[in-house]
Every structure is written in C-alpha cells, then in structure tokens.
Scaffold this motif. Structure first.
Motif, PDB file in Angstrom:
ATOM      1  N   SER A   1      53.096  36.406  32.254  1.00 45.56           N
ATOM      2  CA  SER A   1      52.532  37.016  33.467  1.00 45.56           C
ATOM      3  C   SER A   1      51.855  38.343  33.143  1.00 45.56           C
ATOM      4  CB  SER A   1      53.632  37.221  34.506  1.00 45.56           C
ATOM      5  OG  SER A   1      54.570  38.186  34.068  1.00 45.56           O
ATOM      6  N   VAL A   2      52.443  39.107  32.182  1.00 44.82           N
ATOM      7  CA  VAL A   2      51.818  40.375  31.786  1.00 44.82           C
ATOM      8  C   VAL A   2      50.468  40.113  31.125  1.00 44.82           C
ATOM      9  CG1 VAL A   2      52.056  42.431  30.341  1.00 44.82           C
ATOM     10  CG2 VAL A   2      54.047  41.516  31.531  1.00 44.82           C
ATOM     11  N   MET A   3      50.393  39.079  30.281  1.00 42.31           N
ATOM     12  CA  MET A   3      49.130  38.741  29.627  1.00 42.31           C
ATOM     13  C   MET A   3      48.066  38.386  30.653  1.00 42.31           C
ATOM     14  SD  MET A   3      49.923  36.609  26.138  1.00 42.31           S
ATOM     15  CE  MET A   3      50.850  35.329  26.965  1.00 42.31           C
ATOM     16  N   GLU A   4      48.435  37.563  31.640  1.00 41.50           N
ATOM     17  CA  GLU A   4      47.473  37.159  32.656  1.00 41.50           C
ATOM     18  C   GLU A   4      46.986  38.356  33.462  1.00 41.50           C
ATOM     19  OE1 GLU A   4      49.357  34.194  34.986  1.00 41.50           O
ATOM     20  OE2 GLU A   4      49.330  32.678  33.402  1.00 41.50           O
ATOM     21  N   GLU A   5      47.909  39.248  33.814  1.00 40.54           N
ATOM     22  CA  GLU A   5      47.533  40.421  34.602  1.00 40.54           C
ATOM     23  C   GLU A   5      46.617  41.351  33.803  1.00 40.54           C
ATOM     24  OE1 GLU A   5      51.192  42.107  35.841  1.00 40.54           O
ATOM     25  OE2 GLU A   5      51.604  40.533  37.320  1.00 40.54           O
ATOM     26  N   LYS A   6      46.867  41.447  32.496  1.00 38.72           N
ATOM     27  CA  LYS A   6      46.004  42.311  31.690  1.00 38.72           C
ATOM     28  C   LYS A   6      44.617  41.695  31.528  1.00 38.72           C
ATOM     29  CE  LYS A   6      45.497  44.844  27.405  1.00 38.72           C
ATOM     30  NZ  LYS A   6      46.038  45.233  26.100  1.00 38.72           N
ATOM     31  N   SER A   7      44.551  40.393  31.260  1.00 37.91           N
ATOM     32  CA  SER A   7      43.259  39.738  31.060  1.00 37.91           C
ATOM     33  C   SER A   7      42.425  39.738  32.339  1.00 37.91           C
ATOM     34  CB  SER A   7      43.459  38.301  30.568  1.00 37.91           C
ATOM     35  OG  SER A   7      44.161  37.535  31.523  1.00 37.91           O
ATOM     36  N   ASN A   8      43.088  39.693  33.491  1.00 41.35           N
ATOM     37  CA  ASN A   8      42.387  39.708  34.777  1.00 41.35           C
ATOM     38  C   ASN A   8      42.194  41.115  35.342  1.00 41.35           C
ATOM     39  OD1 ASN A   8      42.236  36.891  34.811  1.00 41.35           O
ATOM     40  ND2 ASN A   8      44.252  36.711  35.761  1.00 41.35           N
ATOM     41  N   LYS A   9      42.587  42.136  34.553  1.00 40.34           N
ATOM     42  CA  LYS A   9      42.459  43.548  34.951  1.00 40.34           C
ATOM     43  C   LYS A   9      43.355  43.906  36.141  1.00 40.34           C
ATOM     44  CE  LYS A   9      39.321  43.869  31.797  1.00 40.34           C
ATOM     45  NZ  LYS A   9      39.645  44.479  30.489  1.00 40.34           N
ATOM     46  N   ILE A  10      44.313  43.040  36.457  1.00 39.11           N
ATOM     47  CA  ILE A  10      45.232  43.352  37.555  1.00 39.11           C
ATOM     48  C   ILE A  10      46.192  44.460  37.138  1.00 39.11           C
ATOM     49  CG2 ILE A  10      47.075  42.412  39.009  1.00 39.11           C
ATOM     50  CD1 ILE A  10      45.714  39.710  38.828  1.00 39.11           C
ATOM     51  N   LEU A  11      46.559  44.463  35.858  1.00 41.18           N
ATOM     52  CA  LEU A  11      47.501  45.468  35.375  1.00 41.18           C
ATOM     53  C   LEU A  11      46.944  46.878  35.543  1.00 41.18           C
ATOM     54  CD1 LEU A  11      50.288  45.737  34.154  1.00 41.18           C
ATOM     55  CD2 LEU A  11      49.279  45.531  31.884  1.00 41.18           C
ATOM     56  N   GLU A  12      45.632  47.034  35.350  1.00 36.97           N
ATOM     57  CA  GLU A  12      45.014  48.342  35.541  1.00 36.97           C
ATOM     58  C   GLU A  12      45.128  48.798  36.988  1.00 36.97           C
ATOM     59  OE1 GLU A  12      41.047  48.369  34.100  1.00 36.97           O
ATOM     60  OE2 GLU A  12      41.563  47.597  32.119  1.00 36.97           O
ATOM     61  N   VAL A  13      44.959  47.854  37.917  1.00 36.77           N
ATOM     62  CA  VAL A  13      45.077  48.190  39.340  1.00 36.77           C
ATOM     63  C   VAL A  13      46.514  48.588  39.663  1.00 36.77           C
ATOM     64  CG1 VAL A  13      44.850  47.296  41.691  1.00 36.77           C
ATOM     65  CG2 VAL A  13      43.196  46.626  39.940  1.00 36.77           C
ATOM     66  N   LEU A  14      47.475  47.851  39.102  1.00 36.56           N
ATOM     67  CA  LEU A  14      48.882  48.181  39.355  1.00 36.56           C
ATOM     68  C   LEU A  14      49.225  49.564  38.820  1.00 36.56           C
ATOM     69  CD1 LEU A  14      50.586  44.767  38.447  1.00 36.56           C
ATOM     70  CD2 LEU A  14      50.225  45.716  40.726  1.00 36.56           C
ATOM     71  N   LEU A  15      48.652  49.906  37.652  1.00 33.06           N
ATOM     72  CA  LEU A  15      48.948  51.202  37.053  1.00 33.06           C
ATOM     73  C   LEU A  15      48.369  52.370  37.852  1.00 33.06           C
ATOM     74  CD1 LEU A  15      48.448  50.335  33.283  1.00 33.06           C
ATOM     75  CD2 LEU A  15      50.566  51.078  34.356  1.00 33.06           C
ATOM     76  N   SER A  16      47.431  52.076  38.737  1.00 29.74           N
ATOM     77  CA  SER A  16      46.876  53.143  39.568  1.00 29.74           C
ATOM     78  C   SER A  16      47.812  53.531  40.710  1.00 29.74           C
ATOM     79  CB  SER A  16      45.524  52.694  40.154  1.00 29.74           C
ATOM     80  OG  SER A  16      45.708  51.616  41.067  1.00 29.74           O
ATOM     81  N   SER A  17      48.796  52.680  40.995  1.00 28.89           N
ATOM     82  CA  SER A  17      49.724  52.982  42.093  1.00 28.89           C
ATOM     83  C   SER A  17      51.177  53.034  41.663  1.00 28.89           C
ATOM     84  CB  SER A  17      49.571  51.938  43.207  1.00 28.89           C
ATOM     85  OG  SER A  17      49.802  50.622  42.704  1.00 28.89           O
ATOM     86  N   ALA A  18      51.466  52.719  40.401  1.00 25.96           N
ATOM     87  CA  ALA A  18      52.840  52.762  39.898  1.00 25.96           C
ATOM     88  C   ALA A  18      52.805  53.091  38.417  1.00 25.96           C
ATOM     89  CB  ALA A  18      53.549  51.431  40.128  1.00 25.96           C
ATOM     90  N   SER A  19      53.874  53.692  37.924  1.00 23.58           N
ATOM     91  CA  SER A  19      53.931  54.043  36.503  1.00 23.58           C
ATOM     92  C   SER A  19      54.230  52.802  35.670  1.00 23.58           C
ATOM     93  CB  SER A  19      55.006  55.096  36.272  1.00 23.58           C
ATOM     94  OG  SER A  19      56.299  54.537  36.492  1.00 23.58           O
ATOM     95  N   ALA A  20      53.941  52.905  34.376  1.00 26.11           N
ATOM     96  CA  ALA A  20      54.216  51.781  33.478  1.00 26.11           C
ATOM     97  C   ALA A  20      55.701  51.451  33.452  1.00 26.11           C
ATOM     98  CB  ALA A  20      53.720  52.114  32.068  1.00 26.11           C
ATOM     99  N   THR A  21      56.537  52.490  33.518  1.00 25.18           N
ATOM    100  CA  THR A  21      57.986  52.263  33.523  1.00 25.18           C
ATOM    101  C   THR A  21      58.420  51.497  34.758  1.00 25.18           C
ATOM    102  OG1 THR A  21      58.343  54.310  32.280  1.00 25.18           O
ATOM    103  CG2 THR A  21      60.237  53.383  33.440  1.00 25.18           C
ATOM    104  N   GLU A  22      57.842  51.841  35.915  1.00 19.24           N
ATOM    105  CA  GLU A  22      58.181  51.141  37.159  1.00 19.24           C
ATOM    106  C   GLU A  22      57.731  49.687  37.116  1.00 19.24           C
ATOM    107  OE1 GLU A  22      57.974  54.930  40.269  1.00 19.24           O
ATOM    108  OE2 GLU A  22      56.206  53.677  39.900  1.00 19.24           O
ATOM    109  N   ILE A  23      56.548  49.446  36.569  1.00 14.89           N
ATOM    110  CA  ILE A  23      56.044  48.073  36.474  1.00 14.89           C
ATOM    111  C   ILE A  23      56.906  47.248  35.525  1.00 14.89           C
ATOM    112  CG2 ILE A  23      54.102  46.648  35.736  1.00 14.89           C
ATOM    113  CD1 ILE A  23      52.251  48.905  36.650  1.00 14.89           C
ATOM    114  N   LEU A  24      57.234  47.839  34.361  1.00 19.87           N
ATOM    115  CA  LEU A  24      58.068  47.134  33.392  1.00 19.87           C
ATOM    116  C   LEU A  24      59.438  46.828  33.992  1.00 19.87           C
ATOM    117  CD1 LEU A  24      58.579  46.070  30.538  1.00 19.87           C
ATOM    118  CD2 LEU A  24      59.237  48.390  29.875  1.00 19.87           C
ATOM    119  N   THR A  25      60.037  47.806  34.669  1.00 19.65           N
ATOM    120  CA  THR A  25      61.347  47.598  35.286  1.00 19.65           C
ATOM    121  C   THR A  25      61.288  46.518  36.351  1.00 19.65           C
ATOM    122  OG1 THR A  25      61.919  49.929  34.927  1.00 19.65           O
ATOM    123  CG2 THR A  25      63.225  48.718  36.541  1.00 19.65           C
TER     124      THR A  25
END
Length: 204
Positions: A1-25
């Motif tokens: 799921s992390v790979m898909e979100e990164k390839s689709n640039k969704i992870l970048e959008v998530l990082l704009s509203s939450a920290s990497a630690t929060e997303i990983l947790t």
C-alpha cells in the motif's frame, strides 16, 4: 500500500497534513487491526466447528492454549515480531514505486525469514537442542522459535531474556524504520541498500 501511495503521489499529499511518524504509525496499527479482525473471525469459526463436531479435540486444544499462560506468551511474541517486520516493510515500501524495486531489499529479508521456518520442526521436536536455543535468542527469530518451545516449559530466564531482547530490538527497528520512512517518502534516489542505510544515518 505504501508503494502504491508513493507511485500515485498520494503519500506526498498525506505528508502535507500529517507527519511521517503519524502515517507510519497509522499504517502499522491499521494493518494490525485488520489482521486481528480476520484472525478473530476465523478463530471463532474454527472454535465453533470444533465444539460442535469434535468436542474432545476442542478440549485438548483449549488445554494446550491455556497451559502456563500460552496465550499471553503468544500475544507478546506476536506483537514484538509484528513490530519488527511491519515497520521494516513499511520503510522499504517508502523507497519503492513498483514490486520490482522492492525485490532489491526484500530478497535478503526473505532469506533471513527462511531460517526460522527451516528450524521450526526441530524446535517442535527437540526444543532444547543447542542450535534451537541459540537461534531463539536472535531477535529476528525469537517470535517464531520461542513460541514453538513454550509447550516444553523452557527456563523462565530464557523466556524473559529472549522477550526483553526482542522488544528492545523492536524499539530500535521502529526508530530506524521511522527515519528511513521519512527519508524515502519524498525521495527519488535509486534504490539500494547503500541509499537505504544512508537515509537511516542521516534521518532526513
């Protein structure tokens, strides 16, 4: 799921509203809850089937699971093992955009995971064999081999020591994986163990 979100640039959008630690947790806990829900469902179905069609075997299974706090040990080793591997896989996923990319880092990890699978039968048949006792102290193997040794009532010092080492290593893995996840989420560098280790050292 992390790979898909990164390839689709969704992870970048998530990082704009939450920290990497929060997303990983959130990802680690979300997958854990999903897995536990599925296991609970199948467990209830299996328990109902045993109680209705094989009550004698159900009693035997219950005796094994309740012997010496077996369920508690199983839960503890499962949590420690899950933490170690889940955060590592999530961190690797943050560096990858395709499954082929992930194979570069996943290959060595899969080779490590094969070792406890190969020695599991030995742990069940001869739980006090020297090689089994030594391997059960290695954090990556502890969740598999120690739970296999538990029905033979190994020395409590070994159980507590191996469990403490596993959780201490799990904490280290969480810290390392958090740094790698944070670095890999927005990174476009060529994937390799060298770049992965560099991201962990820099933590940026």
């Amino acid at each position: 799921s992390v790979m898909e979100e990164k390839s689709n640039k969704i992870l970048e959008v998530l990082l704009s509203s939450a920290s990497a630690t929060e997303i990983l947790t959130g990802k680690v806990l979300g997958v854990a809850m999903l897995t536990l829900t599925v296991l609970a469902g199948w467990g209830l179905i299996g328990a109902a089937g045993l109680l209705n069609f094989a009550p004698a075997q159900a009693a035997d299974v219950g005796e094994v699971l309740l012997h010496g706090g077996m369920l508690g040990y199983f839960a503890a080793f499962m949590v420690g093992g899950y933490l170690m591997y889940a955060v590592l896989f999530a961190a690797i996923g943050a560096f990858c955009e395709t499954p082929r990319d992930a194979q570069t880092l996943m290959g060595p990890i899969m080779m490590v995971l094969v070792i406890p699978m190969l020695t599991m039968q030995m742990a069940l048949m001869t739980p006090d064999a020297p090689v089994v006792r030594i391997l059960s102290w290695i954090p990556f193997f502890t969740p598999f081999l120690m739970i296999a040794r538990m029905p033979s009532d190994p020395p409590m010092i070994e159980v507590i020591g191996a469990m403490a080492g596993m959780f201490a290593f799990a904490v280290v893995m969480v810290l390392i994986a958090g740094r790698a996840f944070r670095a890999g989420a927005l990174s476009d560098v060529k994937l390799s163990w060298k770049t992965f280790a560099g991201a962990v050292r820099r933590g940026e």
